[in-house]
Design a protein around this motif. Structure first.
Motif, short mmCIF file in Angstrom:
data_model
loop_
_atom_site.label_atom_id
_atom_site.label_comp_id
_atom_site.label_asym_id
_atom_site.label_seq_id
_atom_site.Cartn_x
_atom_site.Cartn_y
_atom_site.Cartn_z
N ARG A 1 -12.39 0.12 0.34
CA ARG A 1 -12.02 1.43 -0.19
C ARG A 1 -10.51 1.52 -0.41
O ARG A 1 -10.03 2.03 -1.42
CB ARG A 1 -12.48 2.53 0.78
CG ARG A 1 -12.29 3.95 0.23
CD ARG A 1 -12.82 4.96 1.22
NE ARG A 1 -14.26 4.79 1.43
CZ ARG A 1 -14.91 5.19 2.51
NH1 ARG A 1 -14.24 5.73 3.50
NH2 ARG A 1 -16.21 5.03 2.61
N LEU A 2 -9.74 1.00 0.55
CA LEU A 2 -8.28 1.02 0.43
C LEU A 2 -7.82 0.20 -0.76
O LEU A 2 -6.98 0.64 -1.56
CB LEU A 2 -7.66 0.47 1.72
CG LEU A 2 -6.14 0.26 1.71
CD1 LEU A 2 -5.41 1.58 1.58
CD2 LEU A 2 -5.70 -0.48 2.98
N ILE A 3 -8.37 -1.00 -0.92
CA ILE A 3 -7.96 -1.89 -2.02
C ILE A 3 -8.36 -1.29 -3.36
O ILE A 3 -7.57 -1.27 -4.31
CB ILE A 3 -8.60 -3.29 -1.85
CG1 ILE A 3 -8.13 -3.95 -0.55
CG2 ILE A 3 -8.27 -4.18 -3.05
CD1 ILE A 3 -6.64 -4.04 -0.38
N TYR A 4 -9.57 -0.78 -3.43
CA TYR A 4 -10.07 -0.21 -4.69
C TYR A 4 -9.19 0.95 -5.14
O TYR A 4 -8.78 1.03 -6.31
CB TYR A 4 -11.52 0.24 -4.51
CG TYR A 4 -12.09 0.97 -5.71
CD1 TYR A 4 -12.40 0.26 -6.88
CD2 TYR A 4 -12.33 2.33 -5.67
CE1 TYR A 4 -12.92 0.92 -7.99
CE2 TYR A 4 -12.84 2.99 -6.77
CZ TYR A 4 -13.15 2.30 -7.93
OH TYR A 4 -13.65 2.95 -9.02
N PHE B 1 0.82 -1.21 0.00
CA PHE B 1 0.00 0.00 0.00
C PHE B 1 0.85 1.26 0.00
O PHE B 1 1.97 1.27 0.52
CB PHE B 1 -0.92 0.01 1.22
CG PHE B 1 -1.80 -1.20 1.31
CD1 PHE B 1 -2.77 -1.44 0.36
CD2 PHE B 1 -1.62 -2.13 2.34
CE1 PHE B 1 -3.57 -2.57 0.44
CE2 PHE B 1 -2.42 -3.26 2.43
CZ PHE B 1 -3.39 -3.49 1.47
N ASP B 2 0.30 2.29 -0.61
CA ASP B 2 0.94 3.60 -0.60
C ASP B 2 0.67 4.26 0.74
O ASP B 2 -0.44 4.73 0.99
CB ASP B 2 0.40 4.46 -1.75
CG ASP B 2 1.00 5.86 -1.76
OD1 ASP B 2 1.94 6.11 -0.98
OD2 ASP B 2 0.52 6.70 -2.53
N MET B 3 1.68 4.31 1.60
CA MET B 3 1.48 4.83 2.94
C MET B 3 1.26 6.33 2.97
O MET B 3 0.89 6.90 4.00
CB MET B 3 2.66 4.45 3.83
CG MET B 3 2.74 2.95 4.10
SD MET B 3 4.06 2.52 5.25
CE MET B 3 5.50 2.95 4.27
N GLU B 4 1.48 7.00 1.83
CA GLU B 4 1.25 8.44 1.76
C GLU B 4 -0.17 8.78 1.32
O GLU B 4 -0.58 9.93 1.40
CB GLU B 4 2.25 9.09 0.78
CG GLU B 4 3.71 8.88 1.14
CD GLU B 4 4.06 9.48 2.48
OE1 GLU B 4 3.58 10.59 2.78
OE2 GLU B 4 4.81 8.84 3.24
#
Length: 281
Positions: A273-276, A194-197
């Motif tokens: 939402r995070l995955i999408y 995941f993009d932590m930003e």
């Protein structure tokens, strides 16, 4: 304010206008002063109310042992933190952080540096506090000409988290570890980094933080009876819900915690939402 008890040249006990016992600190505040004399207001740097601290004997021992420089360093760090984080920190951090920095610097001078095994997770879960932690290293260097390793920024970050959540440091460690465990389940379930930003990762972590806090402090969220909505979400976000079931099973087996339907609902929505958004990017 009158001096009631002298700890050392820089710290005295007194009472405020309401009669509460207070600790007054400042460089040379009790130099050539005796019990019963007035405290020079121009020398006052910090005032603590003693009821904010659990262990009076430990508190006084810390005040006696630690040089005033370390309280001044902590004061600078805490002022910067409160401005940067836009929140008031619990008074107890003035002593706990001063004590921590003093013992860390003492170990460093002896050639001992502790590795922070949670550094990566602290960066992920508490990015704003970690920024303050890095600034704290700069403040320490400016005052003491000692360059502490980045691991120390992580330790200071946890003190800030502790002071903002009003939980003990052991709970903060448990909380961070639990968040890491849940985050790993999500990561390996979807085989995805995941993009932590991203704002979506930040929102996921924020929800995870409060969820994990409820678990570590044995506080259940208020039930909203969203069972019908959960049935819809289960069908709509099949993979995200399957991931939540893995999380639920893990928490039940390892922490004896039963995830409620409402918690499953909100976890599923945040994970979906995070995955999408990650897949879109």
């Amino acid at each position: 304010m009158l001096i009631e008890r002298v700890v050392n040249n820089n710290v005295v006990f007194s009472r405020d206008a309401e009669g509460q016992e207070i600790i007054v600190s400042g460089r040379g505040i009790s130099f050539n002063k005796k019990v019963g004399l007035e405290i020079d207001p121009d020398r006052v740097e910090k005032i603590f109310v003693t009821k904010d601290f659990e262990n009076d004997s430990r508190m006084e021992a810390i005040l006696k042992e630690i040089p005033i420089d370390y309280f001044e360093i902590s004061n600078s760090i805490i002022s910067f933190a409160e401005e940067s984080l836009n929140k008031k920190l619990h008074e107890s951090i003035y002593l706990s952080l001063s004590d921590h920095i003093y013992t860390t610097v003492s170990r460093f001078k002896e050639g001992l540096c502790l590795k922070n095994p949670m550094l990566w997770d602290i960066k992920r879960f508490y990015p704003e506090e970690f920024k303050v932690g890095k600034e704290a290293l700069a403040i320490i260097y400016k005052k003491l000409a000692i360059s502490l390793p980045i691991d120390e920024a992580g330790f200071i970050s946890l003190h800030l988290v502790n002071a903002s959540m009003d939980e003990d440091l052991e709970t903060v460690y448990e909380l961070t570890n639990l968040m890491q465990e849940i985050s790993n389940i999500v990561k390996y379930h979807f085989q995805m980094d995941f993009d932590m930003e991203s704002i979506y990762y930040h929102r996921f972590v924020t929800h995870l933080k409060f969820f994990a806090l409820r678990l570590t402090t044995n506080k259940k969220a208020a039930a909203n009876n969203e069972s019908e909505l959960l049935e819809i979400i289960k069908c709509k976000y099949i993979n995200a819900y399957a991931c939540v079931e893995k999380i639920s099973e893990y928490l039940q087996n390892n922490y004896h915690y039963t995830v409620s339907d409402d918690e499953k609902l909100y976890l599923t929505i945040h994970i979906e939402r995070l995955i999408y958004k990650t897949e879109l990017d």
